[in-house]
Write a protein that holds these residues in place. Structure first.
Motif, short mmCIF file in Angstrom:
data_model
loop_
_atom_site.label_atom_id
_atom_site.label_comp_id
_atom_site.label_asym_id
_atom_site.label_seq_id
_atom_site.Cartn_x
_atom_site.Cartn_y
_atom_site.Cartn_z
N ILE A 57 -78.15 -35.20 -40.18
CA ILE A 57 -76.81 -34.65 -40.44
C ILE A 57 -76.06 -35.52 -41.44
O ILE A 57 -75.45 -35.02 -42.39
CB ILE A 57 -76.02 -34.54 -39.12
CG1 ILE A 57 -76.63 -33.46 -38.21
CG2 ILE A 57 -74.55 -34.20 -39.41
CD1 ILE A 57 -76.01 -33.43 -36.82
N LEU A 58 -76.10 -36.82 -41.23
CA LEU A 58 -75.40 -37.74 -42.13
C LEU A 58 -75.96 -37.64 -43.54
O LEU A 58 -75.20 -37.50 -44.51
CB LEU A 58 -75.52 -39.18 -41.60
CG LEU A 58 -74.92 -40.28 -42.46
CD1 LEU A 58 -73.41 -40.07 -42.64
CD2 LEU A 58 -75.19 -41.65 -41.84
N ARG A 59 -77.28 -37.71 -43.67
CA ARG A 59 -77.91 -37.67 -45.00
C ARG A 59 -77.60 -36.34 -45.71
O ARG A 59 -77.20 -36.33 -46.89
CB ARG A 59 -79.42 -37.85 -44.87
CG ARG A 59 -80.15 -37.85 -46.20
CD ARG A 59 -81.64 -38.08 -46.01
NE ARG A 59 -82.33 -36.94 -45.45
CZ ARG A 59 -82.91 -36.91 -44.25
NH1 ARG A 59 -82.85 -37.98 -43.46
NH2 ARG A 59 -83.55 -35.83 -43.83
N GLN A 60 -77.77 -35.23 -45.01
CA GLN A 60 -77.56 -33.93 -45.64
C GLN A 60 -76.10 -33.71 -46.01
O GLN A 60 -75.80 -33.08 -47.03
CB GLN A 60 -78.07 -32.83 -44.71
CG GLN A 60 -79.58 -32.83 -44.56
CD GLN A 60 -80.08 -31.96 -43.41
OE1 GLN A 60 -79.30 -31.33 -42.70
NE2 GLN A 60 -81.40 -31.93 -43.24
N THR A 61 -75.19 -34.22 -45.22
CA THR A 61 -73.77 -34.11 -45.55
C THR A 61 -73.45 -34.89 -46.81
O THR A 61 -72.75 -34.39 -47.71
CB THR A 61 -72.90 -34.63 -44.39
OG1 THR A 61 -73.18 -33.85 -43.22
CG2 THR A 61 -71.43 -34.52 -44.71
N SER A 82 -75.80 -46.24 -54.17
CA SER A 82 -76.13 -47.44 -53.41
C SER A 82 -75.27 -47.56 -52.15
O SER A 82 -75.77 -47.93 -51.07
CB SER A 82 -75.95 -48.69 -54.28
OG SER A 82 -74.62 -48.79 -54.77
N ALA A 83 -73.98 -47.21 -52.24
CA ALA A 83 -73.10 -47.33 -51.08
C ALA A 83 -73.49 -46.35 -49.99
O ALA A 83 -73.50 -46.68 -48.80
CB ALA A 83 -71.65 -47.11 -51.50
N HIS A 84 -73.81 -45.12 -50.38
CA HIS A 84 -74.21 -44.13 -49.37
C HIS A 84 -75.61 -44.41 -48.84
O HIS A 84 -75.90 -44.13 -47.67
CB HIS A 84 -74.12 -42.73 -49.96
CG HIS A 84 -72.72 -42.19 -50.01
ND1 HIS A 84 -72.30 -41.25 -50.93
CD2 HIS A 84 -71.63 -42.50 -49.27
CE1 HIS A 84 -71.02 -40.98 -50.73
NE2 HIS A 84 -70.59 -41.74 -49.73
N VAL A 88 -76.50 -44.73 -44.88
CA VAL A 88 -77.54 -43.95 -44.19
C VAL A 88 -78.63 -44.85 -43.64
O VAL A 88 -79.04 -44.72 -42.47
CB VAL A 88 -78.15 -42.89 -45.14
CG1 VAL A 88 -79.30 -42.17 -44.45
CG2 VAL A 88 -77.09 -41.89 -45.58
N ASN A 89 -79.11 -45.79 -44.44
CA ASN A 89 -80.20 -46.65 -43.97
C ASN A 89 -79.78 -47.55 -42.83
O ASN A 89 -80.55 -47.79 -41.90
CB ASN A 89 -80.75 -47.48 -45.13
CG ASN A 89 -81.52 -46.62 -46.13
OD1 ASN A 89 -82.15 -45.63 -45.76
ND2 ASN A 89 -81.45 -46.97 -47.40
N MET A 211 -73.74 -44.64 -36.28
CA MET A 211 -73.30 -44.86 -37.65
C MET A 211 -72.52 -46.15 -37.84
O MET A 211 -72.25 -46.56 -38.97
CB MET A 211 -72.46 -43.67 -38.13
CG MET A 211 -72.39 -43.53 -39.65
SD MET A 211 -71.33 -42.17 -40.19
CE MET A 211 -69.73 -42.98 -40.21
N HIS A 212 -72.13 -46.80 -36.75
CA HIS A 212 -71.31 -48.01 -36.88
C HIS A 212 -71.99 -49.07 -37.76
O HIS A 212 -71.34 -49.69 -38.60
CB HIS A 212 -71.02 -48.59 -35.50
CG HIS A 212 -69.96 -47.84 -34.76
ND1 HIS A 212 -69.64 -48.12 -33.44
CD2 HIS A 212 -69.13 -46.84 -35.12
CE1 HIS A 212 -68.67 -47.32 -33.04
NE2 HIS A 212 -68.34 -46.53 -34.04
N ALA A 213 -73.28 -49.29 -37.54
CA ALA A 213 -73.98 -50.31 -38.33
C ALA A 213 -74.04 -49.90 -39.80
O ALA A 213 -73.88 -50.74 -40.70
CB ALA A 213 -75.38 -50.53 -37.78
N GLY A 214 -74.28 -48.62 -40.05
CA GLY A 214 -74.33 -48.16 -41.43
C GLY A 214 -73.01 -48.34 -42.14
O GLY A 214 -72.95 -48.74 -43.31
N ARG A 215 -71.93 -48.08 -41.43
CA ARG A 215 -70.60 -48.25 -42.04
C ARG A 215 -70.34 -49.73 -42.33
O ARG A 215 -69.74 -50.06 -43.37
CB ARG A 215 -69.53 -47.71 -41.09
CG ARG A 215 -68.20 -47.49 -41.76
CD ARG A 215 -68.24 -46.31 -42.73
NE ARG A 215 -66.91 -46.03 -43.27
CZ ARG A 215 -66.42 -46.56 -44.38
NH1 ARG A 215 -67.14 -47.41 -45.09
NH2 ARG A 215 -65.21 -46.23 -44.81
#
Length: 466
Positions: A57-61, A82-84, A88-89, A211-215
């Motif tokens: 969901i995150l990647r496709q959004t 790079s930021a996105h 995601v990663n 998503m906390h770690a990704g943010r």
């Protein structure tokens, strides 16, 4: 301890000086070898996360709003800015409760450190393997120290430390990768700190917990890039008596330890205290699962034999994982200690195959979880943060017998660290659905011989789906 006056930043400055002066040749061999194993584990977790619902969901959004294909999304053919990509990663690494943890610092280090580094490697001047290891070490050393400064009460107050503390690991690693000087690293830390956020109520079933770690990884990347361009941040981000990171997040002027931020830098390596996970659930649950496994070896039992299970634990463990289970999603299932104990007993393990979407409302697991009581043991809490995962487990059987087991640290912890063979085996299990064996072999070889790579992009290319 007396707190610094506004504008004094001795601890922030010490961190910045350490990061700016860090050199590969000065890193002890044992630390370098451990770090490569930690990197391999995190990459495996990230590749596995690629096909999880919340990661898709995150990647496709983001693909709908980001048309800049500069950086790889691991385990896929997708590319984003790079930021996105860092966002995601980082989410993928933390996506299924499989990744590393610094237990005393309460931080999943790889999930916040590696995504910004790999994004930078694809979009800036590519580093050598030695340079990549050096930058990664900056994150693995600084992030846990911020967690040690704040103590376990930080997560006890409802902050998700993986996110709040994680921004500093990401910023330190990215700043070292960009070769920022100490003055700019001070600003990078200050920019990172003011982006810090993350609420522990997310553990009760919400996808956003993943998503906390990704943010945090993304915020740290922004911090380093902005500081490198001359943008300024809070120069005394840790020390500021009003509105600083420590005073604000602790809601106090004394419930933190500023000296822990730089104590032993370059002498005592927190990287060696990062633990790996062999259960797909929150780290607070692992000692209980190990204890139940040990009891079962000497006293075989099945669910109908159990009258009650009592887990005596620290206050942090009770608050973090000991709440009555509610079937509100896989996040709740993986973070709830009673449910994870029931999963281990009924399914024989608590790894990825045991946590499928249909398990959330499994009546047998829910009913057995109601027989698991997690109670506060003040004596364990009094031992301090280093022993916050200690448990004293009692299994009361219907025949009147009782089995006891005490576990201070789980399998994979710094006290019982995994072997290279065990880590490689976990990596293969996690990546086999997305990566053919030959590609697995190549990536394992690239990571374990990382210092030999003249260009780290040779490793990064293997993270993408062929």
């Amino acid at each position: 301890m007396a707190q610094p006056a506004s504008g004094q930043n001795v601890h922030t400055r010490r961190i910045a000086e350490f990061v700016s002066r860090l050199r590969y040749s000065e890193i002890p061999a044992a630390v370098r070898e451990r770090l490569k194993l930690l990197i391999l584990d995190a990459l495996g977790c990230g590749i596995y996360g690629a096909e999880l619902e919340w990661c898709r969901i995150l990647r496709q959004t983001l693909e709908q709003v980001d048309k800049t294909p500069h950086a790889s999304i691991w385990g896929t053919k997708a590319r984003l800015s790079s930021a996105h990509a860092a966002l995601v990663n980082g989410t993928q690494v933390q996506g299924f409760e499989l990744d590393d943890v610094h237990r005393e610092g309460v931080l999943h280090v790889g999930a916040v450190t590696l995504p910004p580094l790999i994004a930078l490697a694809e979009t800036q001047a590519p580093p050598s393997g030695e340079d990549f290891i050096t930058a990664a070490l900056a994150g693995y050393e600084i992030g846990p120290r911020v967690g040690l400064c704040m103590g376990p009460q930080h997560i006890g107050q409802g902050w998700h430390s993986g996110a709040t503390v994680g921004v500093f690991a990401a910023a330190a690693a990215a700043a070292r990768a960009l070769a920022l000087d100490a003055d700019r690293i001070v600003h990078a830390l200050g920019i990172a700190g003011t982006q810090s956020s993350g609420l522990m109520a997310a553990q009760y079933g919400a996808m956003i917990k993943r998503m906390h770690a990704g943010r945090a990884a993304q915020s740290g990347l922004y911090a380093a890039l902005l500081a490198g361009a001359g943008f300024t941040g809070i120069k005394d981000v840790f020390e500021a008596p009003y509105g600083g990171f420590c005073t604000t997040f602790s809601r106090s002027h004394d419930r933190f330890n500023l000296d822990a931020l730089s104590a032993g830098l370059g002498e005592r390596y927190e990287t060696l205290r990062v633990s790996l996970k062999f259960y797909a659930c929150v780290g607070s649950n692992h000692t209980t699962l190990d204890a139940l496994t040990d009891i079962r070896k000497r006293h075989p039992f099945t669910a109908p034999d159990i009258e009650e299970i009592v887990v005596r634990a620290s206050q942090v463990t009770v608050d973090h994982a000991g709440w009555p289970y509610r079937p509100e999603g896989l996040t709740a299932a993986q973070l709830n200690l009673p449910f994870c104990a029931a999963t281990l007993i009924l399914a024989g393990d608590a790894f990825v195959d045991q946590f499928t979407p249909d398990c959330v409302e499994d009546r047998a697991r829910i009913e057995l979880s109601r027989k698991v009581r997690v109670v506060h043991d003040p004596a364990i809490t009094a031992l301090g943060a280093a022993h916050r995962h200690q448990v004293r487990v009692e299994v009361h059987f219907r025949d009147g017998s009782i089995e006891h087991e005490i576990r201070d640290a789980p399998r994979g912890s710094e006290q019982d660290f995994a072997s290279e063979t065990q880590i490689v085996d976990k990596f293969r299990k996690l990546t086999r659905a997305l990566m053919p064996e030959q590609r697995q072999d190549a990536l394992i070889e690239a990571v374990l011989r990382l210092e030999r790579l003249p260009d780290v992009r040779a490793m990064i290319a293997l993270l993408r789906r062929a």
